[in-house]
Scaffold this motif. Sequence first.
Motif, PDB file in Angstrom:
ATOM      1  N   CYS A 264      -0.758  33.633 -40.625  1.00  0.00           N
ATOM      2  CA  CYS A 264      -0.328  32.571 -39.528  1.00  0.00           C
ATOM      3  C   CYS A 264       0.173  31.384 -40.281  1.00  0.00           C
ATOM      4  O   CYS A 264      -0.572  30.861 -41.218  1.00  0.00           O
ATOM      5  N   VAL A 265       1.248  30.860 -39.707  1.00  0.00           N
ATOM      6  CA  VAL A 265       1.743  29.590 -40.133  1.00  0.00           C
ATOM      7  C   VAL A 265       2.217  28.860 -39.154  1.00  0.00           C
ATOM      8  O   VAL A 265       2.716  29.010 -38.163  1.00  0.00           O
ATOM      9  N   LEU A 266       1.776  27.631 -38.971  1.00  0.00           N
ATOM     10  CA  LEU A 266       2.214  26.496 -38.164  1.00  0.00           C
ATOM     11  C   LEU A 266       2.723  25.283 -38.889  1.00  0.00           C
ATOM     12  O   LEU A 266       2.532  25.187 -40.104  1.00  0.00           O
ATOM     13  N   ILE A 267       3.219  24.386 -38.249  1.00  0.00           N
ATOM     14  CA  ILE A 267       3.789  23.114 -38.992  1.00  0.00           C
ATOM     15  C   ILE A 267       3.264  21.983 -38.264  1.00  0.00           C
ATOM     16  O   ILE A 267       3.345  21.755 -37.005  1.00  0.00           O
ATOM     17  N   ASN A 268       2.634  21.079 -38.993  1.00  0.00           N
ATOM     18  CA  ASN A 268       2.073  19.786 -38.432  1.00  0.00           C
ATOM     19  C   ASN A 268       3.104  18.563 -38.262  1.00  0.00           C
ATOM     20  O   ASN A 268       4.027  18.858 -38.420  1.00  0.00           O
ATOM     21  N   GLN A 269       2.302  17.449 -37.512  1.00  0.00           N
ATOM     22  CA  GLN A 269       3.182  16.418 -37.468  1.00  0.00           C
ATOM     23  C   GLN A 269       4.043  15.839 -38.837  1.00  0.00           C
ATOM     24  O   GLN A 269       4.930  15.074 -38.587  1.00  0.00           O
ATOM     25  N   ASN A 270       3.306  16.167 -39.725  1.00  0.00           N
ATOM     26  CA  ASN A 270       3.785  15.440 -40.984  1.00  0.00           C
ATOM     27  C   ASN A 270       4.725  16.431 -41.747  1.00  0.00           C
ATOM     28  O   ASN A 270       5.032  16.379 -42.766  1.00  0.00           O
ATOM     29  N   ASN A 271       5.217  17.568 -40.979  1.00  0.00           N
ATOM     30  CA  ASN A 271       6.158  18.490 -41.467  1.00  0.00           C
ATOM     31  C   ASN A 271       5.639  19.380 -42.636  1.00  0.00           C
ATOM     32  O   ASN A 271       6.200  19.554 -43.547  1.00  0.00           O
ATOM     33  N   GLU A 272       4.256  19.525 -42.731  1.00  0.00           N
ATOM     34  CA  GLU A 272       3.452  20.410 -43.746  1.00  0.00           C
ATOM     35  C   GLU A 272       3.344  21.665 -42.861  1.00  0.00           C
ATOM     36  O   GLU A 272       3.105  21.868 -41.820  1.00  0.00           O
ATOM     37  N   LEU A 273       3.129  22.787 -44.073  1.00  0.00           N
ATOM     38  CA  LEU A 273       2.944  23.950 -43.557  1.00  0.00           C
ATOM     39  C   LEU A 273       1.205  24.337 -43.423  1.00  0.00           C
ATOM     40  O   LEU A 273       0.741  24.095 -44.471  1.00  0.00           O
ATOM     41  N   LEU A 274       0.873  24.693 -42.251  1.00  0.00           N
ATOM     42  CA  LEU A 274      -0.475  25.045 -42.387  1.00  0.00           C
ATOM     43  C   LEU A 274      -0.741  26.549 -42.220  1.00  0.00           C
ATOM     44  O   LEU A 274      -0.092  27.263 -41.284  1.00  0.00           O
ATOM     45  N   ILE A 275      -1.164  27.190 -43.453  1.00  0.00           N
ATOM     46  CA  ILE A 275      -0.897  28.447 -43.779  1.00  0.00           C
ATOM     47  C   ILE A 275      -2.580  28.809 -43.684  1.00  0.00           C
ATOM     48  O   ILE A 275      -3.234  28.455 -43.939  1.00  0.00           O
TER      49      ILE A 275
END
Length: 817
Positions: A264-275
Amino acid sequence: MRKTILLLLIFYSFISVYSQTIKDTLLTNKTFHILRKPSCDSLTIIEKIFLHSDRKFYFPGDDIWFKAYLIDGFDRLLSNHSNNLHVELISSSSKIISSRIIKLADGLGNGDFKLPDSIKSGRYKIRAYTNYMRNFSEELFFTKAINVINPNDKQNGIQDTIKYVENNILINFFPEGGSLIDNVSSIVAFKAENSLGKGCDVTGRIYSSAGDLITTFRSTHLGMGTFFLRPIPGLSYYSIFKCAESIDIRKELPKSFSSGEALCVLINQNNELLITTKTNSKTLDLLSDNDLSLTFSKQNEVIRTMQYKIKAPITNFVIPTNDLPNGILMLTLSSKASLPLSERLVYIQKDAPLNIQIETDKHSYERREPVSLRISLSGDSTIERKGNVSLAVVNKSLTDNSSSFPRSISSWFLLESDVRGIVEDPSYYFDPTNTDRLKNLDLLLRTQGWRDFAWKYDSTYFPPENGFTISGRLRSYSFNKPIENSRVSIGIFGSKSRFLETVLVDATGAFKLSGINFTGDARLIVTGTGKKGRLQGELHLDSVFYMPPKLSDSLNPVSIFVEKKYGSLKTYYEINEAIKKKYKLSDTINLGEVKITAERHKDPQTVKIESSRRIYDKPDNEVIITEQMQGYNYLIEILRGHVPGVVVTGSYPNYKVQIRRVSSINAQGQPLVLIDGNEASFEDLTTMPITAIDRIDVLKSAAGIFGMRGYFGVINLITRTGGLAYVPVKYAINKKISGYNTSRIFYSPQHLSHSNSAFEPDLRSTLLWKPDIYLEGNKEVILNYYNGDNSSLIKIISEGITTTGIPVTGVAEYEIR
């Protein structure tokens, strides 16, 4: 001692009790390139090409203007990897009706097609590619559909009526990471399309095989959306969905597996990858304490690999994107044996948006009124703003109005060329005014597969072309073996290019000359020589005509034309044609003015003359033997006084001939003598009967063609048909070839009161085409031109790319009243 950890790993704020701690996670960063194919370029090089053309709709006799941009797919910088670009105009029946080879200089080039007056109506395609791109899937080629409207075409390829198709709705489900896993909660994306391949809004429900309602779903963008699902072992799942105009439709969901690893991969407001990686207890027992790899790659080139041990059902990472390239990346989770467990596409947005600012001095103009247009790059001032752009000013009704967000250079380079299938409204995802564009782009990547950048062949290799290549073989005619110490002279003679060079023949009889640069049509003359420069051998050329890739059987037949749209364009063309005929502006000739005769076949003597001259094409001087000349005793006496620069001294049998060359008036030495293009003896000038000769050709210097034996000139005796037996020349080849396309210059008239154009109708559909605009910083480029006679909305479209690899687009409109 452990290596310094280069990737920052932190927990989610909501990290579960099952997540492992950072100190238990071993990360090793590795940056490397994939292996090179033996004897080939590095496979890390992915070329991409984009063509900006002036419009989408054309009429017979129109010009199609285009500008080409070639980039390295990895960093999107303009590329000089290939210099030859193949551009083809393809009919709806998948036949190449016209082709061009465009010379690319630092990744840029431009050209055009002239549509014939007899072209049929229909949907055509422009295809562009380099030779090197053929090593990969042909899906990487650039293609663009255009439409030609010819109201005079009795077999009209575009119907006046609307074609109705059955509205079948198809839906597909895409579990994040690739598969559903028992007892693992996953995001499932879906995409619903109608029979035309367009996204359609749907609503639906998910049921288990036990009949229980699990969840509901609704599309949020072009038929796409998501829902959560946690499969239970032993159960299967299905959907019941419908669109606004359909009945309920049932569709099974993909099967759930008893073991596996979800990504599962999301992108947060800081343009970081949440994996997040997830698994169940069964898989945890199998993979516990084993190394897993998480690989970041772009177009098959590995950017980074993370290695870690799985110790809990859920593992979380936060990955900064500072060191990751901009654009689409593939994340692949693999086992120790490099077996892929899960994959996911993500889009990294790092470039600050830049765009082309276009401003006209007015919003509304009169017909034939002058226009002053200002164009510049605008956006983040901290980014280097330098770039090459092209610009078209056209009648808006002839542009692509089928979508509010048609293809642009940004959508092609950043999205369409990296994913499979057709992307609907592609430029939507790169318009900063669309606030949900990145969220919907992530939704698109969940439902549209990654293009295959794998090497296509095991043995065949298509090298990058940098100029043209002439190659072949020279062998002994009698013994079919290589000729010792042989050479080949290669000459290209055209109105725009002249080239001459001698190359050695290797031990196998092969020769090759690469990197030849010439433009337009030319004559290729190749001759073989053996020891002491004597013309000899049998010459065979490899094909000098480019063999394009195969075409599919036909273009996609689905092409929607609204009756009103086609009818208005048909009327537009017919009115313009009536005006052209009234003012006699048509390029065609009335049939009554043409005298039709049968094709004249060449007589045998003409054939012999052309064959005898195949080595040099045209002589410097020519003496045609007349009846009066047959009174001479010897042929050599005819040369005396009949050919400027040829000096004949002495008497029989001790004649001497000197041909004064352009470079050296006092050149000494006897000229080379040929009979019908075949090497002969100097004595034949006195022994050949005059009645057997039709004409004498004189070349003042032909060392480049005949070697040193032609340094003092050449005399070719061409015999009469029916005289001496004609011996075919096998050591020479003379044929017509084509080089780079000669780019035409777009003509924009100036409507001044004293000019001829002031009295002639101006019916241009494309008012301005500028393929070579260079923009820098805040500097404005000012373009001036005149409007035509048609009252219409005018659309200005500019495309280009910066020196740092950022594709840019600009659009503006105005009205001609």
